[in-house]
Design an enzyme around this catalytic site. Structure first.
Site, PDB file in Angstrom:
ATOM      1  N   GLU A 289       0.888  -1.140  -0.088  1.00 29.74           N
ATOM      2  CA  GLU A 289       0.037   0.025  -0.044  1.00 29.74           C
ATOM      3  C   GLU A 289       0.990   1.206   0.032  1.00 29.74           C
ATOM      4  O   GLU A 289       1.535   1.736   1.142  1.00 29.74           O
ATOM      5  CB  GLU A 289      -0.918  -0.068   1.358  1.00 29.74           C
ATOM      6  CG  GLU A 289      -1.897   1.297   1.486  1.00 29.74           C
ATOM      7  CD  GLU A 289      -2.665   1.241   2.604  1.00 29.74           C
ATOM      8  OE1 GLU A 289      -2.930   2.567   3.190  1.00 29.74           O
ATOM      9  OE2 GLU A 289      -3.037   0.153   3.194  1.00 29.74           O
TER      10      GLU A 289
ATOM     11  N   CYS B  89      -3.867   7.132   5.996  1.00 23.34           N
ATOM     12  CA  CYS B  89      -3.532   6.827   4.396  1.00 23.34           C
ATOM     13  C   CYS B  89      -5.019   7.408   3.873  1.00 23.34           C
ATOM     14  O   CYS B  89      -4.908   7.363   2.448  1.00 23.34           O
ATOM     15  CB  CYS B  89      -3.125   5.322   4.369  1.00 23.34           C
ATOM     16  SG  CYS B  89      -4.138   4.170   4.892  1.00 23.34           S
TER      17      CYS B  89
END
Length: 513
Positions: free
Chosen positions: A276, A313
């Protein structure tokens, strides 16, 4: 062997010498060069840690490979019991864990306690998944079928093998040593090697202690879980490229993630890399929603961007707002929210330096204006930064590729648009995202219908009328998306479906049902 009592950190001034956990033994000598850090005070902590080398690498891999042969054969019930015991042991750490996390991250107590709860809950969630029968597809033989008989077939899954997990900086518990990557890999029947994050090494030691106590209580092989410290990049490269490692999970920067992916592709036998890497999480505010609920939107947006000091995030980093009469009042509210802030502390000095640099780049772009900045009599330095709000116009989008560079921290960019045609021209150019968000009434959404497929193509989670900060840990969650949000858009890093990253299909033919 290290006694548990040596892990009972008392305060930020208590010396502590950490060690690797390899093959069930705490080993390695800490050095003064590798120490923990207190971001709130911009000073080193007296907690030191060892640096791994070739001997540690060999021992780690041998232990993990041996453990895999046994752990893959354990029952689902045994693995479920292990995960539940890990959660219990983490909770037993009590205030020592909370205070250690706070010292190493500057996160507030409520946030740390909430993240601890999420970490334990997701361990128990995977245990619940294992309580259910394993999913498989069975087709009986059809010996009388013409023109050819059909064999008996059963489609099942098997674990991949030892998994390497790189702990994340921004979630020191939920995406770290006992986080979702570790929980899902252990649930799948894979031993785990965790490379501790340099930003919270003492936290990592405490959680590793809890996992190892659970392993011993469940009488599992020593190599089922191991923890290693290393500041040197070449050791991480050796971990990535070792043939015993069969999958890698990583949450971090796009630059480092791409480097890791390149190293994995250079292996004699490449393995899955679940990274990620970054997301701007674009948010689209539609005209009627602004006219009816502009004030509520401004409040929610400021809270979302500033939550966790912007270190999620899923923080909305690109916010498209219509240029209409109500826009001014909404901008005034947002400006007031940002100017009312003061210095905030980020997780590391490196992250803070990157944030300040990114904001300086934005501030220097033609057509980009800094609308607001937090106020402080003190100067930004070390881990301390000021929140910032920027604005530009949609017509400049194609001239400013820098807008798509993630700013990790408490800042966002507002982009004024006049028509949805401008949005339609922008969407195909967006990089892959974890989330895209739409704020709109039913009437707004009718006008947006032709653009929904473009939004879907951008992201792993499409949200309506709710800020993207906040990820539900459940069976219906998708936390991933097109590159660079993740390196494999077919999988999620959150929720029970993340288990699928660490198993592979196997078809049994004529072996019985």
């Amino acid at each position: 062997m290290r006694n548990d009592s040596l892990f009972q950190l008392q305060d930020a001034n208590t010396p502590f010498a950490g060690r690797h956990l390899i093959d069930g033994v705490w080993q390695g000598e800490a050095t003064a060069e590798f120490h923990s850090y207190m971001p709130a005070e911009n000073r080193a902590l007296p907690w030191t840690f060892p640096e791994a080398g070739s001997a540690e690498l060999q021992a780690l891999m041998q232990s993990a490979q041996t453990a895999f042969g046994q752990y893959r054969q354990t029952s689902r019930a045994a693995r479920a019991a292990f995960l539940r015991q890990i959660a219990t042991e983490i909770e037993v750490l009590g205030s020592v864990l909370v205070e250690t996390v706070m010292a190493e991250t500057a996160l507030p107590q409520a946030r740390v306690e909430g993240e601890r709860g999420r970490t334990c809950n997701q361990l128990r969630l995977f245990a619940g998944l294992l309580d259910e029968p394993a999913a498989s597809t069975y087709l009986p033989a059809q010996p009388q079928r013409v023109p050819l008989p059909a064999p008996e077939l059963r489609l099942d899954t098997v674990p991949l093998g030892p998994v390497l997990v790189f702990a994340a900086s921004n979630f020191p518990l939920a995406f770290s040593v006992a986080g979702g990557d570790t929980a899902s890999a252990l649930a799948a029947g894979c031993p785990v090697i965790v490379k501790a994050h340099n930003a919270h090494p003492a936290t990592s030691a405490l959680v590793a202690q809890a996992i190892d106590k659970a392993r011993q209580a469940c009488d599992l092989p020593a190599g089922v879980f191991q923890l290693v410290y290393a500041q040197r990049h070449d050791f991480s490269a050796q971990l990535l490229q070792h043939p015993v490692v069969k999958a890698v999970a990583f949450t971090g920067s796009e630059l480092l993630g791409l480097h890791f992916q390149k190293l994995i592709q250079q292996r004699a036998v490449p393995v899955p890399f679940y990274g990620e890497l970054g997301s701007q999480n674009p948010l689209l505010l539609l005209p009627e929603q602004l006219a009816l609920h502009g004030a509520a939107f401004a409040t929610a947006l400021a809270q979302s961007v500033l939550q966790g000091n912007g270190q999620f995030c899923t923080r909305p980093g690109l916010v498209f707002v219509p240029d209409q009469p109500e826009t001014g009042a909404m901008l005034d509210m947002l400006t007031g929210s940002f100017t009312a802030t003061s210095l905030v502390t980020l997780l590391t000095a490196k992250i803070a330096e990157g944030y300040r640099h990114s904001c300086a780049v934005l501030n220097g772009l033609p057509g980009v204006t800094q609308l607001a900045e937090g106020r402080s009599a003190l100067v930004e330095k070390g881990c301390q930064v000021l929140p910032r709000l920027f604005i530009t116009d949609a017509m400049r989008w194609h001239e400013l590729p820098q807008l798509q560079h993630e700013v990790f921290g408490p800042a966002t960019v507002l982009i004024r648009y006049r028509t949805l045609a401008e949005i339609a021209a922008i969407l195909p150019t967006l990089k892959g995202q974890l989330t895209c968000t739409v704020y709109g009434t039913d009437q707004d959404l009718q006008a947006l219908q032709p653009l929904l497929p473009l939004l879907v193509d951008c992201c792993g989670r499409l949200i309506r009328n709710q800020m993207p900060t906040g990820v539900e840990v459940c069976s219906a969650m998708q936390h991933g998306g097109p590159f660079p949000a993740s390196t494999d858009l077919r999988f999620t890093a959150v929720g029970t479906a993340s288990y699928q990253r660490f198993v592979r299909p196997i078809c049994w033919q004529n072996f019985g049902g």
